[in-house]
Design an enzyme around this catalytic site. Structure first.
Site, PDB file in Angstrom:
ATOM      1  N   GLU A 149     -13.449 -38.576  11.799  1.00  0.00           N
ATOM      2  CA  GLU A 149     -13.761 -39.804  11.058  1.00  0.00           C
ATOM      3  C   GLU A 149     -15.197 -39.752  10.582  1.00  0.00           C
ATOM      4  O   GLU A 149     -16.055 -39.160  11.236  1.00  0.00           O
ATOM      5  CB  GLU A 149     -13.587 -41.032  11.978  1.00  0.00           C
ATOM      6  CG  GLU A 149     -12.177 -41.189  12.528  1.00  0.00           C
ATOM      7  CD  GLU A 149     -12.084 -42.312  13.566  1.00  0.00           C
ATOM      8  OE1 GLU A 149     -13.136 -42.843  13.973  1.00  0.00           O
ATOM      9  OE2 GLU A 149     -10.956 -42.634  13.968  1.00  0.00           O
ATOM     10  N   LYS A 177     -18.902 -40.767  10.223  1.00  0.00           N
ATOM     11  CA  LYS A 177     -19.828 -41.451  11.128  1.00  0.00           C
ATOM     12  C   LYS A 177     -20.833 -42.205  10.263  1.00  0.00           C
ATOM     13  O   LYS A 177     -21.674 -41.601   9.605  1.00  0.00           O
ATOM     14  CB  LYS A 177     -20.562 -40.447  12.012  1.00  0.00           C
ATOM     15  CG  LYS A 177     -21.461 -41.105  13.029  1.00  0.00           C
ATOM     16  CD  LYS A 177     -22.178 -40.089  13.909  1.00  0.00           C
ATOM     17  CE  LYS A 177     -22.857 -40.771  15.080  1.00  0.00           C
ATOM     18  NZ  LYS A 177     -23.776 -41.833  14.684  1.00  0.00           N
ATOM     19  N   ARG A 201     -23.123 -50.624  15.586  1.00  0.00           N
ATOM     20  CA  ARG A 201     -21.832 -50.756  16.268  1.00  0.00           C
ATOM     21  C   ARG A 201     -21.459 -52.222  16.379  1.00  0.00           C
ATOM     22  O   ARG A 201     -22.304 -53.054  16.717  1.00  0.00           O
ATOM     23  CB  ARG A 201     -21.942 -50.128  17.667  1.00  0.00           C
ATOM     24  CG  ARG A 201     -20.619 -49.960  18.419  1.00  0.00           C
ATOM     25  CD  ARG A 201     -19.919 -48.725  17.991  1.00  0.00           C
ATOM     26  NE  ARG A 201     -18.698 -48.463  18.729  1.00  0.00           N
ATOM     27  CZ  ARG A 201     -18.572 -47.536  19.690  1.00  0.00           C
ATOM     28  NH1 ARG A 201     -19.610 -46.813  20.070  1.00  0.00           N
ATOM     29  NH2 ARG A 201     -17.410 -47.319  20.272  1.00  0.00           N
ATOM     30  N   ARG A 250     -23.627 -52.824  20.373  1.00  0.00           N
ATOM     31  CA  ARG A 250     -23.357 -51.709  21.287  1.00  0.00           C
ATOM     32  C   ARG A 250     -23.846 -52.005  22.703  1.00  0.00           C
ATOM     33  O   ARG A 250     -23.211 -51.650  23.683  1.00  0.00           O
ATOM     34  CB  ARG A 250     -24.045 -50.451  20.778  1.00  0.00           C
ATOM     35  CG  ARG A 250     -23.891 -49.331  21.783  1.00  0.00           C
ATOM     36  CD  ARG A 250     -24.556 -48.072  21.387  1.00  0.00           C
ATOM     37  NE  ARG A 250     -24.861 -47.345  22.605  1.00  0.00           N
ATOM     38  CZ  ARG A 250     -25.174 -46.080  22.650  1.00  0.00           C
ATOM     39  NH1 ARG A 250     -25.227 -45.386  21.555  1.00  0.00           N
ATOM     40  NH2 ARG A 250     -25.443 -45.521  23.787  1.00  0.00           N
ATOM     41  N   GLU A 259     -18.037 -50.324  12.806  1.00  0.00           N
ATOM     42  CA  GLU A 259     -19.433 -50.128  12.420  1.00  0.00           C
ATOM     43  C   GLU A 259     -19.694 -51.035  11.234  1.00  0.00           C
ATOM     44  O   GLU A 259     -18.913 -51.046  10.274  1.00  0.00           O
ATOM     45  CB  GLU A 259     -19.663 -48.652  12.049  1.00  0.00           C
ATOM     46  CG  GLU A 259     -21.106 -48.274  11.807  1.00  0.00           C
ATOM     47  CD  GLU A 259     -21.869 -47.869  13.085  1.00  0.00           C
ATOM     48  OE1 GLU A 259     -21.276 -47.899  14.189  1.00  0.00           O
ATOM     49  OE2 GLU A 259     -23.055 -47.533  12.971  1.00  0.00           O
ATOM     50  N   PHE A 263     -12.646 -48.683  13.366  1.00  0.00           N
ATOM     51  CA  PHE A 263     -12.134 -47.380  13.795  1.00  0.00           C
ATOM     52  C   PHE A 263     -11.360 -47.403  15.106  1.00  0.00           C
ATOM     53  O   PHE A 263     -10.842 -46.380  15.534  1.00  0.00           O
ATOM     54  CB  PHE A 263     -13.244 -46.325  13.847  1.00  0.00           C
ATOM     55  CG  PHE A 263     -14.419 -46.695  14.720  1.00  0.00           C
ATOM     56  CD1 PHE A 263     -14.358 -46.501  16.082  1.00  0.00           C
ATOM     57  CD2 PHE A 263     -15.574 -47.213  14.156  1.00  0.00           C
ATOM     58  CE1 PHE A 263     -15.444 -46.820  16.882  1.00  0.00           C
ATOM     59  CE2 PHE A 263     -16.670 -47.528  14.943  1.00  0.00           C
ATOM     60  CZ  PHE A 263     -16.603 -47.334  16.319  1.00  0.00           C
ATOM     61  N   ARG A 273     -18.863 -41.151  27.967  1.00  0.00           N
ATOM     62  CA  ARG A 273     -19.358 -40.248  26.938  1.00  0.00           C
ATOM     63  C   ARG A 273     -18.706 -38.900  27.214  1.00  0.00           C
ATOM     64  O   ARG A 273     -19.371 -37.926  27.503  1.00  0.00           O
ATOM     65  CB  ARG A 273     -20.881 -40.196  27.001  1.00  0.00           C
ATOM     66  CG  ARG A 273     -21.511 -39.231  26.040  1.00  0.00           C
ATOM     67  CD  ARG A 273     -22.951 -39.642  25.736  1.00  0.00           C
ATOM     68  NE  ARG A 273     -23.002 -40.218  24.410  1.00  0.00           N
ATOM     69  CZ  ARG A 273     -24.034 -40.908  23.937  1.00  0.00           C
ATOM     70  NH1 ARG A 273     -25.065 -41.146  24.681  1.00  0.00           N
ATOM     71  NH2 ARG A 273     -24.014 -41.361  22.723  1.00  0.00           N
ATOM     72  N   LYS A 322     -19.470 -35.998  18.307  1.00  0.00           N
ATOM     73  CA  LYS A 322     -20.084 -36.233  16.989  1.00  0.00           C
ATOM     74  C   LYS A 322     -20.691 -34.958  16.430  1.00  0.00           C
ATOM     75  O   LYS A 322     -21.222 -34.130  17.158  1.00  0.00           O
ATOM     76  CB  LYS A 322     -21.114 -37.357  17.045  1.00  0.00           C
ATOM     77  CG  LYS A 322     -22.205 -37.193  18.046  1.00  0.00           C
ATOM     78  CD  LYS A 322     -23.061 -38.473  18.084  1.00  0.00           C
ATOM     79  CE  LYS A 322     -23.903 -38.512  19.341  1.00  0.00           C
ATOM     80  NZ  LYS A 322     -24.731 -39.717  19.438  1.00  0.00           N
TER      81      LYS A 322
END
Length: 584
Positions: free
Chosen positions: A266, A268, A273, A288, A318, A358, A438, A444
């Site tokens: 996707e 970025k 966020r 975020r 986003e 997303f 994470r 990313k």
DNA sequence: TGTGACTGCCC
DNA sequence: ATTCTGC
DNA sequence: GCAGAATGGGCAGTCACA
């Protein structure tokens, strides 16, 4: 007899001393395995306050309670007043010790030795927490002196060790080597009698914390109502979920391996966020870090009300700025002007926004966290009313990637369209939404080289700031300058800290020639702790050249990091202000 | 009434 | 945000 | 590889004070 703040501090001091996680955890457990009478104050259980004090916060971010609005500089002033030492002298001690809390403890100890007064009523957990909350609640005219008065009052009645952790708390830097996840691990061990049970308890607590991100309340609930009550927590409207995060991979080669074959990618986007909570016409937005940012975006609220089809949903998105002239995505710097409380209506015109969705974590009361990525993606696409939204709310651009070439092609398309790159996502059946994690389910890709700037920069070290905590007694950051050939001056471009290894810090500690006064031909708005005679050159990577009021050049670097020392380079060879201007 | 220092929060 | 370090 | 810690640019808001 309720627990004293001093008792907590003694345990924290022991935790801080060790770097062994098992030992930390077993010390931490002692706090919650005290005499049950100690864990109650004024008929209220204090588990939550104990956790908050260890976390260096009064409340979870999303409660919207006032912040302390007191940090290093004000604590320093208040300490000066309380112990009768000049602020400049304290600053001097602080530079050396690299820890405000330690400095306060040290000064308090010296003060104590010179006074003969007996101790006042000792502080308990609750009274300590209440005093800190008083600092937070002081607002408006004269509030700064009020905050300092309250802190002076605390310092007058507390011990050196307590002063240390009060200072650490106010700075929000507990430096225990132990934070949320390790605390959860420790607590889980109290509830378990064997390894298997412990793993299960840990998983339950982590899950609870991820979808109800208030560790104080979670721990209190576990102790008072039992682990079962934690199991029953589920994602609901109005309570933010800890957002899922992505790992970073530098090159494009590892993606197929990490994802085990085909994967989704996707765009970025370079915005903020946005976690969207919708319940009929009621909309709440979280950032975020789980701040409630609903009031900043009345235009987003309207869009969501009009264009999101499900009655109830929690969505991950986003939000980006749109240039009203061109209709194209604008920079992060522009979006940040929407981070405001005043003139919101005017800035809705000046900086319009677009929302890229997303992910979906909840739909009509049902948790989607365990659903696989592709299923969630489908829900995202089906949730948007394309006809009504006029392109202002969209599902983020996505593509299924089967090989390396496709990845490169999609990445380049993403960059062409002005995005930051890609986030790739596992499409395996076990690719669930993992709040807070994470892990490698999301990766990313921001550039194919290191840093997104077309080139790295070679800049001269012109100043240093002393480090704190782990970097106490060494350099914490460097001031870097570029050559201005028209004037022959070195102009400060950016500070840098990332990329300083222990080894590099040691080398430079010996090699840098630090001086008190600014060297001739060096130009900088900001003042470092020490100036440096410019001879040493470092190679820097960064993501963007930013326009900056803080630099005489008008430019700075976003996400600067040191790649290596360039002992082979001379000052005449370093990057010029013009070089940087051309990258902007 | 304007300005600079400080703080918190985005990335 | 990025990066480094101890476990 | 995880978890924690130390640090970056730059935006708005608040308060103190000239």
């Amino acid at each position: 007899m309720p627990m004293l703040f001093m008792d907590l501090c003694k345990v924290l001091a022991r935790i801080e001393k060790t770097s062994k996680r098992l030992e930390m955890m077993s010390l931490f457990q002692e706090i919650f395995q005290s005499d049950p009478n100690e864990l109650v104050e004024d008929d209220e259980p204090i588990h939550d306050k104990l956790i908050y004090l260890c976390q260096g916060k009064l409340h979870p971010d999303w409660h919207g309670m006032p912040e302390l609005n007191m940090a290093k500089k004000m604590v320093l002033k208040a300490t000066a007043r309380a112990v009768g030492v000049s602020p400049s002298r304290i600053t001097e001690i602080l530079k050396k010790s690299g820890d405000l809390g330690n400095t306060m403890g040290y000064l308090k100890k010296k003060k104590q030795q010179s006074t003969l007064f007996g101790k006042e009523e000792p502080m308990t957990i609750t009274t300590t927490w209440n005093e800190l909350e008083r600092i937070a609640n002081a607002t408006g005219e004269n509030s700064q002196s009020k905050k300092m008065r309250i802190l002076s009052g605390i310092l007058a009645r507390c011990s050196p060790l307590e002063a240390k952790y009060i200072g650490r708390f106010i700075e929000s830097k507990m430096r225990l080597g132990m934070a949320d996840l390790t605390m959860i691990d420790a607590i889980s061990r109290i509830f378990a009698s064997d390894d298997e049970q412990q793993k299960e308890c840990k998983a339950i607590l982590e899950r609870g914390y991820n979808i109800y991100p208030d560790l104080g309340t979670i721990v209190k609930k576990a102790f008072i109502e039992g682990m079962k009550s934690i199991k029953q927590i589920s994602p609901v409207f109005g309570i933010p979920i800890r957002p899922m995060l992505a790992q970073r991979l530098e090159a494009s080669a590892g993606f197929i391996d990490k994802h085990g074959g085909s994967f989704a990618a996707e765009y970025k986007l370079d915005g903020e966020r946005l976690q969207i909570h919708k319940d009929g016409k009621d909309i709440i937005l979280f950032s975020r870090r789980l701040e409630n940012i609903t009031n900043q975006f009345p235009d987003a609220i309207r869009l969501i009300q009009d264009c999101i089809k499900p009655v109830q949903a929690i969505l991950d998105a986003e939000i980006v700025a749109i240039n009203p002239e061109t209709g194209k995505i604008d920079t992060f710097q522009v979006l940040m002007q929407r981070k405001r409380k005043h003139d919101i209506a005017a800035f809705m015109q000046e900086v319009p926004i677009r929302i890229y969705i997303f992910d979906a974590m909840m739909l009509d009361g049902r948790s989607l966290l365990e659903e696989p990525y592709l299923k969630r993606r489908e829900i995202v696409e089906n949730s948007i009313d394309d006809e009504k939204c006029d392109g202002n709310i969209v599902a983020v651009e996505q593509s299924i990637i089967n090989n390396h070439d496709e990845l490169i092609a999609f990445f380049e398309r993403a960059i062409m369209e002005g995005t930051e790159g890609l986030v790739t996502k596992s499409i395996a059946p076990d690719s669930t939404y993992q709040p807070g994690a994470r892990g490698w389910l999301w990766i990313k890709l921001k550039s194919l080289a290191d840093g997104k700037l077309p080139d790295t920069l070679d800049l001269a070290i012109i100043g240093v700031n002393w480090g704190e905590g782990r970097r106490a007694g060494r350099f914490g950051s460097f001031f870097l300058g570029a050559m201005n050939h028209e004037t022959g001056n070195l102009e400060m471009i950016t500070k840098v800290s990332s990329g300083i290894t222990d080894e590099l810090a040691d080398i430079l500690y010996n090699d840098l020639n630090t001086v008190e006064d600014i060297p001739p031909n060096v130009i900088s708005v900001e003042q470092p702790d020490k100036w440096v005679i410019p001879t040493m050159i470092v190679e820097i990577a960064g993501d963007q050249v930013t326009s900056s009021d803080g630099s005489t050049t008008g430019f700075s670097i976003r996400f600067p990091r040191i790649l290596r020392l360039r002992k082979d380079k001379k000052i005449e060879d370093i990057s010029t202000v013009d070089d940087i201007k051309q990258m902007a």
